[in-house]
Scaffold this active site. Structure first.
Site, PDB file in Angstrom:
ATOM      1  CG  ASP A   7     -10.069  -2.402  -7.011  1.00  0.00           C
ATOM      2  OD1 ASP A   7      -9.601  -1.291  -7.248  1.00  0.00           O
ATOM      3  OD2 ASP A   7     -11.013  -2.627  -7.539  1.00  0.00           O
ATOM      4  N   GLY A  44      -6.119   2.146  -2.814  1.00  0.00           N
ATOM      5  CA  GLY A  44      -6.290   2.971  -2.148  1.00  0.00           C
ATOM      6  C   GLY A  44      -7.243   2.909  -0.430  1.00  0.00           C
ATOM      7  NE  ARG A  77      -6.079   6.928  -5.075  1.00  0.00           N
ATOM      8  CZ  ARG A  77      -6.642   6.088  -5.077  1.00  0.00           C
ATOM      9  NH1 ARG A  77      -7.944   6.040  -3.804  1.00  0.00           N
ATOM     10  NH2 ARG A  77      -6.873   5.202  -6.171  1.00  0.00           N
ATOM     11  CG  HIS A 128      -1.469   3.524  -6.011  1.00  0.00           C
ATOM     12  ND1 HIS A 128      -1.770   2.950  -6.254  1.00  0.00           N
ATOM     13  CD2 HIS A 128      -1.651   3.960  -6.048  1.00  0.00           C
ATOM     14  CE1 HIS A 128      -3.037   2.951  -6.947  1.00  0.00           C
ATOM     15  NE2 HIS A 128      -2.741   4.046  -6.458  1.00  0.00           N
ATOM     16  CG  LEU A 143       6.491 -15.371 -15.418  1.00  0.00           C
ATOM     17  CD1 LEU A 143       4.858 -16.063 -15.053  1.00  0.00           C
ATOM     18  CD2 LEU A 143       6.607 -15.107 -13.468  1.00  0.00           C
ATOM     19  NE  ARG A 157     -12.353  -5.360  -9.880  1.00  0.00           N
ATOM     20  CZ  ARG A 157     -12.814  -4.109 -10.510  1.00  0.00           C
ATOM     21  NH1 ARG A 157     -13.077  -5.197 -11.957  1.00  0.00           N
ATOM     22  NH2 ARG A 157     -12.411  -2.910  -9.965  1.00  0.00           N
TER      23      ARG A 157
HETATM   24  C1  FPP Z   1      -6.278  -0.620  -8.134  1.00  0.00           C
HETATM   25  O1  FPP Z   1      -6.527   0.277  -7.141  1.00  0.00           O
HETATM   26  C2  FPP Z   1      -5.000   0.279  -8.605  1.00  0.00           C
HETATM   27  C3  FPP Z   1      -4.413   0.929  -9.830  1.00  0.00           C
HETATM   28  C4  FPP Z   1      -5.423   1.312 -10.484  1.00  0.00           C
HETATM   29  C5  FPP Z   1      -3.210   0.605  -9.422  1.00  0.00           C
HETATM   30  C6  FPP Z   1      -1.835  -0.237  -9.685  1.00  0.00           C
HETATM   31  C7  FPP Z   1      -0.576  -0.231  -9.757  1.00  0.00           C
HETATM   32  C8  FPP Z   1      -0.286  -1.262  -8.824  1.00  0.00           C
HETATM   33  C9  FPP Z   1      -0.612  -2.582  -7.942  1.00  0.00           C
HETATM   34  C10 FPP Z   1       1.219  -0.254  -7.975  1.00  0.00           C
HETATM   35  C11 FPP Z   1       1.795  -1.424  -8.064  1.00  0.00           C
HETATM   36  C12 FPP Z   1       2.039  -2.434 -10.094  1.00  0.00           C
HETATM   37  C13 FPP Z   1       3.614  -2.934 -10.530  1.00  0.00           C
HETATM   38  C14 FPP Z   1       3.248  -3.398 -12.175  1.00  0.00           C
HETATM   39  C15 FPP Z   1       4.550  -2.148  -9.871  1.00  0.00           C
HETATM   40  P1  FPP Z   1      -6.844   1.467  -6.777  1.00  0.00           P
HETATM   41  O2  FPP Z   1      -5.972   2.590  -6.152  1.00  0.00           O
HETATM   42  O3  FPP Z   1      -8.032   1.401  -7.444  1.00  0.00           O
HETATM   43  O4  FPP Z   1      -8.007   0.842  -4.964  1.00  0.00           O
HETATM   44  P2  FPP Z   1      -9.419   1.683  -4.442  1.00  0.00           P
HETATM   45  O5  FPP Z   1     -10.247   1.113  -5.364  1.00  0.00           O
HETATM   46  O6  FPP Z   1      -9.771   1.288  -3.015  1.00  0.00           O
HETATM   47  O7  FPP Z   1      -9.140   3.141  -4.792  1.00  0.00           O
END
Ligand code: FPP
Length: 261
Positions: free
Chosen positions: A12, A15, A25, A29, A123, A203
């Site tokens: 998490d 963003g 954003r 990612h 793994l 988390r």
């Molecule tokens: C949560 O952060 C993250 C996600 C919903 C997407 C997770 C994806 C990645 C870590 C990208 C790469 C993954 C792989 C498997 C290649 P958020 O966007 O909700 O962050 P925020 O709460 O700060 O907005």
């Protein structure tokens, strides 16, 4: 140090990491994908046999369309790019979640990686995509009921008493009692029945929630929360999580337990 056998991570903060840097954003990612690569390598280094990553929940469809599209492209690119490493290092790629609703190219690319890495022994890397713990429990309960009802012996009995409502009701009560509708049967109907429950759930980004991840499987997991945003989660943060885990006394409801396992 006692190591977890299965680590599950709620990645998490992509963003917020991006916003605080004046980036998009998507750039958050993308930076998060680099951390994924780093943590996979750390798991290999520590010989941790199972790693689950919560990449996309069923609730994430509510995000802007461009973000969702970008995330699926990123998952595909990542899996395609990492395929040689996965094969070389003995990584078995797996998935939990409802695959049927994924964009077709993503489903094909992910399923290809699953079949190309199926013999990996070092793994098991599980991506939770279009995942919801609630949906998994509903899926498992439906599958368990189907397994019971489609058993040929049970079917035959049902046919023989089909006209007798009382006998049918009584028979169904027996079929679904504690002896027949067991935890073992239920667990055998989960998305990945052979995957052990996570020992440690991490988390990032300071949120203190499970957000519909591994609801059943988290029953006895240890939790580790950190303020660090996922793109900044480093080798040192990972080691701190492992250190914290090794200090925990896991009792699994019992009174006394000397070691961590
Ligand atoms: C949560 O952060 C993250 C996600 C919903 C997407 C997770 C994806 C990645 C870590 C990208 C790469 C993954 C792989 C498997 C290649 P958020 O966007 O909700 O962050 P925020 O709460 O700060 O907005």
């Amino acid at each position: 140090m006692t190591l977890p056998k299965h680590i599950a991570i709620i990645m998490d903060g992509n963003g917020r990491w991006a916003t605080e840097k004046g980036l998009s954003r998507s750039e958050g990612h993308l930076a998060g994908a680099n951390t994924v690569e780093l943590i996979i390598k750390e798991c290999l280094r520590y010989t941790i046999p199972h790693l689950s990553l919560y990449a996309f929940s069923t609730e994430n469809w509510k995000r802007p369309k461009e973000e969702v599209t970008y995330l699926f492209e990123l998952f595909c690119q990542f899996v395609e790019k990492e395929l040689p490493l996965m094969q070389k290092e003995g990584i078995r790629f797996t998935m939990v979640g409802d695959k049927t609703k994924l964009p077709e190219p993503a489903r094909i690319s992910l399923e290809n990686a699953i079949s190309q890495t199926k013999d990996g022994k070092k793994l098991e890397l599980t991506l939770a995509i279009n995942y919801s713990g609630t949906q998994e429990l509903l899926y498992a309960s439906r599958q368990s009921a189907i397994k019971i009802l489609s058993d040929p012996q049970n079917l035959q009995k049902i046919q023989s008493i089909a006209q007798d409502t009382n006998a049918l009701t009584q028979y169904f009560t027996t079929l679904f009692n504690e002896e027949n509708y067991t935890e073992e049967l239920f667990r055998s109907s989960l998305y990945l029945p052979a995957l052990p429950d996570p020992d440690l759930i991490i988390r990032t980004s300071g949120e203190l929630r499970l957000s519909n991840f591994y609801l059943l499987q988290a029953a006895y997991s240890e939790f580790y929360f950190t303020q660090t945003y996922w793109p900044d989660f480093s080798q040192k943060d990972f080691e701190q999580a492992l250190q914290a885990y090794s200090q925990r006394k896991r009792r699994f409801g019992k009174i006394e337990k000397k070691s961590n396992q």
